[in-house]
Design a protein around this motif. Structure first.
Motif, PDB file in Angstrom:
ATOM      1  N   UNK A 151     -52.122  53.009 -23.880  1.00 62.48           N
ATOM      2  CA  UNK A 151     -51.363  53.342 -22.670  1.00 62.48           C
ATOM      3  C   UNK A 151     -51.931  52.620 -21.459  1.00 62.48           C
ATOM      4  N   UNK A 173     -52.729  61.670 -17.169  1.00 65.22           N
ATOM      5  CA  UNK A 173     -53.401  62.129 -18.410  1.00 65.22           C
ATOM      6  C   UNK A 173     -54.164  63.435 -18.115  1.00 65.22           C
ATOM      7  N   UNK A 199     -54.445  56.154 -28.368  1.00 67.94           N
ATOM      8  CA  UNK A 199     -53.175  56.212 -27.640  1.00 67.94           C
ATOM      9  C   UNK A 199     -53.407  56.016 -26.146  1.00 67.94           C
ATOM     10  N   UNK A 200     -54.464  56.656 -25.629  1.00 69.02           N
ATOM     11  CA  UNK A 200     -54.761  56.524 -24.186  1.00 69.02           C
ATOM     12  C   UNK A 200     -55.161  55.091 -23.843  1.00 69.02           C
ATOM     13  N   UNK A 201     -55.951  54.493 -24.733  1.00 63.19           N
ATOM     14  CA  UNK A 201     -56.364  53.108 -24.505  1.00 63.19           C
ATOM     15  C   UNK A 201     -55.168  52.166 -24.506  1.00 63.19           C
ATOM     16  N   UNK A 259     -52.135  56.627 -13.829  1.00 65.13           N
ATOM     17  CA  UNK A 259     -52.080  56.913 -15.274  1.00 65.13           C
ATOM     18  C   UNK A 259     -53.161  57.932 -15.655  1.00 65.13           C
ATOM     19  N   UNK A 309     -56.344  76.004 -31.336  1.00 62.28           N
ATOM     20  CA  UNK A 309     -57.105  75.484 -32.475  1.00 62.28           C
ATOM     21  C   UNK A 309     -58.366  76.311 -32.690  1.00 62.28           C
ATOM     22  N   UNK A 329     -60.036  67.494 -36.446  1.00 63.36           N
ATOM     23  CA  UNK A 329     -60.240  67.305 -35.004  1.00 63.36           C
ATOM     24  C   UNK A 329     -60.718  65.905 -34.603  1.00 63.36           C
TER      25      UNK A 329
END
Lengths: 37, 252
Positions: free
Chosen positions: B18, A19, B14-16, A15, A34, B4
């Protein structure tokens, strides 16, 4: 080490690699836009 | 720019989430398939142990907390020889999927990937060959006697399983004559045996030679006895040298 722990570590590593790969391909370009804007 | 940090916060969330989802999937999958997997390993291990003639040995694929694992814990067979126990451990370790093999009583550990102690065995083979016969040289010379060429052939065949180890070739003489000459001659004789072994395909980098003159006569023989003129072989390294922490360069 129990199987569930091995599988958890393996899947978390996969995972994290996913990422990192996703960030390297899309995230970096996004951040760059950005900064330009 | 104030957007930001919120984006970063959302991404981190979101990563956590996931990672949590991945952990949950891993645990559920392992719970569903783990017991059947370890049971299959257990049955294969039983068959492998029986094939290795070590039937009293039992292999358990359950961790200390009672969870299924792919690391085998061997027990039983205390009366069996170390060789049989090692054979059983290697057989279990060679099963695809087995992660590692340990003995429950802590008296030994064997891994399927480790090689058997062949160097010692081949040293015994060479010693057996030289017990009854000796490599002879022409008198006062380092030239190998024609009659000993066949023996050198046999010795090189016996040393072949030891390739990869360091093989020491030691030359000895009897005590007749001046010692400096004996020392030089014993060294030359060891060198000519090394050259003969290289000619028979034994790699030069694994061979070490030395001559000790008449300093170490055969036990029970007079130093002047011609039977002291001999060549001895020993395997002086059976495992690859691992660097000690002192040798390993660390961060400064």
């Amino acid at each position: 080490m129990p199987i569930w722990m091995e599988l958890t570590v393996l899947m978390l590593v996969a995972y994290a690699a996913g990422i990192a790969l996703g960030w390297a391909i899309w995230g970096r370009a996004h951040t760059g836009r950005d900064a330009d804007g | 720019m104030p957007i930001m940090p919120i984006d970063n916060h959302r991404e981190a969330m979101a990563m956590g989430l996931g990672a949590l989802a991945v952990t949950a999937v891993a645990i559920v999958t392992a719970s569903a398939t783990g017991p059947a997997f370890s049971e299959r390993l257990s049955q294969q291990a039983k068959a492998a142990i029986a094939q290795a003639d070590a039937a009293p040995v039992r292999a358990s694929f359950v961790s200390a907390n009672g969870w299924p694992t792919r690391h085998a814990l061997l027990s039983g067979g205390e009366h069996l020889s170390e060789r049989t126990r090692a054979r059983a451990a290697r057989a279990v370790g060679a099963i695809p999927g087995v992660g590692g093999v340990h003995w429950a009583d802590g008296t030994g550990f064997a891994d399927g990937r480790k090689s058997s102690p062949r160097p010692v065995v081949c040293q015994e083979d060479v010693a057996g060959l030289l017990r009854a016969r000796t490599i002879r040289f022409e008198e006062g010379s380092a030239k190998i006697d024609q009659a000993s060429e066949a023996l050198i052939d046999e010795v090189s065949d016996a040393l072949r399983p030891c390739l990869g180890s360091i093989i020491a070739v030691t030359g000895h003489t009897d005590s007749s004559g001046p010692e400096p000459g004996n020392l030089a001659l014993s060294r030359l004789r060891a060198d000519s045996v090394r050259d003969a072994l290289i000619a028979r395909g034994i790699p030069a980098d694994g061979l070490r030679t030395r001559g000790v003159g008449s300093r170490f006569p055969v036990e029970g023989l007079e130093p002047t006895d011609p039977a002291n003129r001999r060549i001895e072989f020993s395997v002086i390294a059976t495992e690859p040298v691992r660097p000690t922490p002192v040798d390993t360069p660390g961060p400064r």
